[in-house]
Design an enzyme around this catalytic site. Structure first.
Site, short mmCIF file in Angstrom:
data_model
loop_
_atom_site.label_atom_id
_atom_site.label_comp_id
_atom_site.label_asym_id
_atom_site.label_seq_id
_atom_site.Cartn_x
_atom_site.Cartn_y
_atom_site.Cartn_z
N ASP A 210 7.46 -4.39 6.42
CA ASP A 210 6.56 -4.68 7.55
C ASP A 210 7.22 -4.31 8.87
OD1 ASP A 210 4.42 -5.87 5.98
OD2 ASP A 210 5.94 -7.36 5.48
N GLY B 213 8.36 -0.87 0.40
CA GLY B 213 7.92 -0.76 1.79
C GLY B 213 8.53 -1.85 2.65
N GLY C 245 4.55 -9.19 3.83
CA GLY C 245 3.16 -9.11 4.28
C GLY C 245 2.19 -9.16 3.11
N GLY C 246 2.65 -8.71 1.95
CA GLY C 246 1.83 -8.76 0.74
C GLY C 246 2.17 -9.95 -0.15
N SER D 206 0.82 -1.22 0.00
CA SER D 206 0.00 0.00 0.00
C SER D 206 0.86 1.27 0.00
CB SER D 206 -0.94 -0.01 1.20
OG SER D 206 -0.21 -0.14 2.41
N GLU E 50 10.53 -9.37 -4.64
CA GLU E 50 11.12 -8.17 -4.03
C GLU E 50 12.63 -8.38 -3.83
OE1 GLU E 50 8.65 -7.73 -0.58
OE2 GLU E 50 7.12 -6.67 -1.67
#
Ligand code: 5RP
Length: 217
Positions: free
Chosen positions: A82, A80, A94-95, A30, A101
């Site tokens: 976590d 991002g 988390g995604g 997000s 990544e």
């Protein structure tokens, strides 16, 4: 400020690390979604993305998406986290995009983490550690984590973009992230563990009520 306002703020701040005319590595989640929206205003040559969701968002904004295999180096990777500690080590996944990544981050000269202040921790491990695994190995990996004091469970209804399940491991206090990343990555059936210590962030843009705090590791 709301958590979303903090995420939007660091998403915009990350543009300072993007070179117009160059390629950019783009993570998932997000916070990154806010970064992608801001990136639409920058004339980049294209992006290498770490998830189908980020690729779709980039394309919808007219940004060219290249496969990781088409490039040798990226000047920067923006993603991002976590959790992030005082050395720039992170828990990610988390995604469920942790494997891609790690692959895209490995192409980049600089990893810039963008996160709201709630992600900063003294010791990694309160956030359940995501591990992408080969399905047939899941039961024996659950037992291995139990031997370390961790409670691992399959994330219900989730397969990664690579078609594998995720184990989320609760109860680990990760005092030596590099050693634990190295150890878990040796276990048969582990695709990727969501500890990013070997490839940690060099910079973190942390969204706080007082503004963007820049951490350099
Ligand atoms: C996805 C990730 C994300 O970077 C992480 O989960 C943070 O997400 P968000 O920005 O939504 O809090 O690692 O696999």
């Amino acid at each position: 400020m709301t958590q979303d306002e903090l995420k939007a703020m660091v998403g915009r701040a990350a543009l300072a690390y993007v070179q117009p005319g160059a390629l950019v590595g783009v993570g998932s989640g997000s916070t990154v979604a806010f970064f992608i929206d801001a990136l639409a205003a920058v004339p980049v040559a294209g992006a290498v993305s770490s998830s189908e969701a980020s690729s779709a968002r980039l394309r919808a904004l007219g940004i060219r998406v290249l496969d990781a295999g088409e490039v040798e180096r990226l000047p920067v990777y923006i993603d991002g986290a976590d959790e992030i500690d005082a050395q720039g080590c992170m828990i990610k996944g988390g995604g469920a995009a942790l494997t891609r990544e790690k692959i895209v981050a490995d192409l980049a000269e600089r990893f810039v983490c963008i996160a709201d202040a709630s992600k900063r921790v003294a010791v990694l491990g309160r956030f359940p550690l995501p591990v992408e695994v080969i399905a047939m190995a899941a039961p024996q990996l659950v037992r291995r984590f139990a031997a370390l004091g961790g409670l691992a469970a399959l994330r219900p209804g989730v397969l990664t973009d690579n078609g594998h399940p995720i184990l989320d491991v609760r109860g680990l206090e990760i005092t030596d992230p590099l050693a634990l990343e190295t150890e878990i990555n040796q276990w048969p059936g582990v695709v990727t563990v969501g500890i990013f210590a070997r490839r940690r962030a060099q910079t973190c843009l942390l969204g706080t009520a007082a503004g963007v705090e820049t951490l350099v590791f």
